[in-house]
Write an enzyme that holds these catalytic residues in place. Structure first.
Site, PDB file in Angstrom:
ATOM      1  N   ARG A 142      -6.744  -0.004   9.461  1.00  0.00           N
ATOM      2  CA  ARG A 142      -6.570  -1.452   9.468  1.00  0.00           C
ATOM      3  C   ARG A 142      -7.862  -2.082   9.972  1.00  0.00           C
ATOM      4  O   ARG A 142      -8.454  -1.599  10.952  1.00  0.00           O
ATOM      5  CB  ARG A 142      -5.408  -1.870  10.368  1.00  0.00           C
ATOM      6  CG  ARG A 142      -4.029  -1.631   9.776  1.00  0.00           C
ATOM      7  CD  ARG A 142      -3.736  -2.562   8.589  1.00  0.00           C
ATOM      8  NE  ARG A 142      -2.402  -2.371   8.044  1.00  0.00           N
ATOM      9  CZ  ARG A 142      -2.111  -1.612   6.987  1.00  0.00           C
ATOM     10  NH1 ARG A 142      -3.064  -0.948   6.355  1.00  0.00           N
ATOM     11  NH2 ARG A 142      -0.876  -1.517   6.551  1.00  0.00           N
ATOM     12  N   GLU A 183      -8.697  -9.946   5.871  1.00  0.00           N
ATOM     13  CA  GLU A 183      -8.662  -9.767   4.409  1.00  0.00           C
ATOM     14  C   GLU A 183      -8.094 -11.002   3.718  1.00  0.00           C
ATOM     15  O   GLU A 183      -7.142 -11.584   4.228  1.00  0.00           O
ATOM     16  CB  GLU A 183      -7.811  -8.536   4.072  1.00  0.00           C
ATOM     17  CG  GLU A 183      -8.479  -7.266   4.519  1.00  0.00           C
ATOM     18  CD  GLU A 183      -7.672  -6.009   4.191  1.00  0.00           C
ATOM     19  OE1 GLU A 183      -6.754  -6.060   3.350  1.00  0.00           O
ATOM     20  OE2 GLU A 183      -7.973  -4.980   4.793  1.00  0.00           O
ATOM     21  N   HIS A 189      -9.464  -2.575  -0.154  1.00  0.00           N
ATOM     22  CA  HIS A 189      -8.157  -2.039   0.317  1.00  0.00           C
ATOM     23  C   HIS A 189      -7.428  -1.261  -0.786  1.00  0.00           C
ATOM     24  O   HIS A 189      -6.361  -1.656  -1.254  1.00  0.00           O
ATOM     25  CB  HIS A 189      -7.267  -3.170   0.866  1.00  0.00           C
ATOM     26  CG  HIS A 189      -6.241  -2.669   1.845  1.00  0.00           C
ATOM     27  ND1 HIS A 189      -5.789  -3.417   2.906  1.00  0.00           N
ATOM     28  CD2 HIS A 189      -5.587  -1.485   1.937  1.00  0.00           C
ATOM     29  CE1 HIS A 189      -4.888  -2.722   3.593  1.00  0.00           C
ATOM     30  NE2 HIS A 189      -4.748  -1.541   3.016  1.00  0.00           N
TER      31      HIS A 189
HETATM   32  C1  GLV Z   1      -1.510   0.372   3.287  1.00  0.00           C
HETATM   33  O1  GLV Z   1      -2.479  -0.096   3.805  1.00  0.00           O
HETATM   34  C2  GLV Z   1      -0.290   0.725   3.950  1.00  0.00           C
HETATM   35  O2  GLV Z   1      -0.147   0.539   5.175  1.00  0.00           O
HETATM   36  O3  GLV Z   1       0.627   1.201   3.265  1.00  0.00           O
END
Ligand code: GLV
Length: 318
Positions: free
Chosen positions: A237, A266, A284
């Site tokens: 993250r 983001e 991402h």
């Molecule tokens: C993606 O970032 C997730 O947490 O599934």
């Protein structure tokens, strides 16, 4: 028992069909974008279950509006987008989709490790810009991967899958986390203190969930402990890394580079990051494969269906 379900954004099959077959009514916001907070607040009212995504901020106001709802099923493994303390207080269950995205996120972590060290995206830019003038002994030299030390922060499922792949690259492994991970130990990894991991690793890869304790864990201080030849990788993250501090570290060549899939705010990036040639930056994509997104859709839906049928959820987060 089955009730009214809302899916907050267009998601792939089979989730919508599974939920649709089990629920009295299903409504899915039919667009590939998130709803505004006001629209989301209105849409969750009167629902028995909500299937949501990491792009939805499920704060106290959304949960209050959804009062009476049994579950918010997040189609993600991370659930930092949901105020779980308020959900618990209101008796709303929260579920996630662990396991099914482990391998594909580990694969993407490896794309970043190899890509940033060997300057893959930069090389692609050279070719497209017509700057390649032929092989040169000093041209576009990068860092080695094979035999270099890989440090894993947050030794859960994804870190373990990254470590399994590292065995093929003959990399000494270090990890930092609250407890021992027997599978990492079997792979020969050594559990070390945070500072020692930063000082010794050639690649520091972040795999910890986002929480108040891990926010800005990779700070100016942490970056200053890394070797100038080391790379930072983040597929967890964004806010685990102080992105402005990272930009400073890249600009001043305090570290050799960074491979990033996630960002603090983001879809925005910290000022200056896009201009850092030593950053390999992806939008991402950790779980972005056809099969993985279908599996995440299925698991989120199965959690909804179990709860609507009065059964225990498969993946409760508390
Ligand atoms: C993606 O970032 C997730 O947490 O599934």
């Amino acid at each position: 028992m089955p009730g009214r379900v809302f899916i907050t954004r267009l998601i792939p099959e089979p989730g919508p069909s599974l939920v649709g077959a089990a629920a009295d009514s299903l409504e899915m916001f039919p667009e590939d974008r998130s709803l505004s907070p006001d629209d989301l607040r209105n849409a969750v009212q009167g629902r028995d279950a909500v299937l949501c995504l990491l792009t939805d901020t499920i704060d106290a106001s959304i949960l209050e509006a959804a009062k009476g709802c049994k579950v918010f099923a997040n189609m993600a493994v991370g659930y930092n987008n949901i105020d779980v303390v308020t959900a618990k207080r209101l008796g709303i269950m929260v579920t996630n989709t662990p396991g099914v995205l482990t391998d594909c996120t580990a694969d993407l972590t490896w794309s970043l490790i190899l890509g940033v060290a060997r300057r893959v995206a930069e090389g692609d830019r050279e070719m497209r810009a017509g700057r390649f003038m032929g092989w040169g002994p000093l041209y576009m030299l990068g860092g080695d991967v094979t035999g270099r030390t890989l440090g894993l922060i947050g030794p859960g499922r994804i870190a373990t899958a990254v470590a399994r792949r590292a065995v093929g690259f003959e990399m000494p492994l270090l990890y930092h986390g609250r407890r021992d991970n027997p599978e990492l130990d079997r792979l020969g990894a050594k559990r070390v203190e945070f500072d020692a991991l930063l000082r010794k690793s050639d690649f520091v890869s972040v795999h910890t969930p986002l929480s108040p304790e891990t926010r800005h864990m990779i700070s100016d201080r942490a970056l200053s402990l890394m070797k100038p030849t080391a790379y930072l990788i983040n597929t967890a993250r964004g806010p685990v890394v102080d992105e402005k501090a990272l930009v400073r570290a890249l600009q001043s060549k305090q570290i050799a580079g960074a491979g990033l899939d996630v960002y603090e705010d983001e879809p925005a990036m910290a000022p200056g990051l896009a201009e850092c040639e030593t950053a390999l930056i992806l939008p991402h994509l950790g779980s972005a494969t056809h099969a993985t997104r279908a599996a995440m859709s299925r698991i989120a839906a199965e959690n909804v269906v179990a709860i609507l049928n009065g059964q225990a959820p498969l993946n409760p987060v508390f």
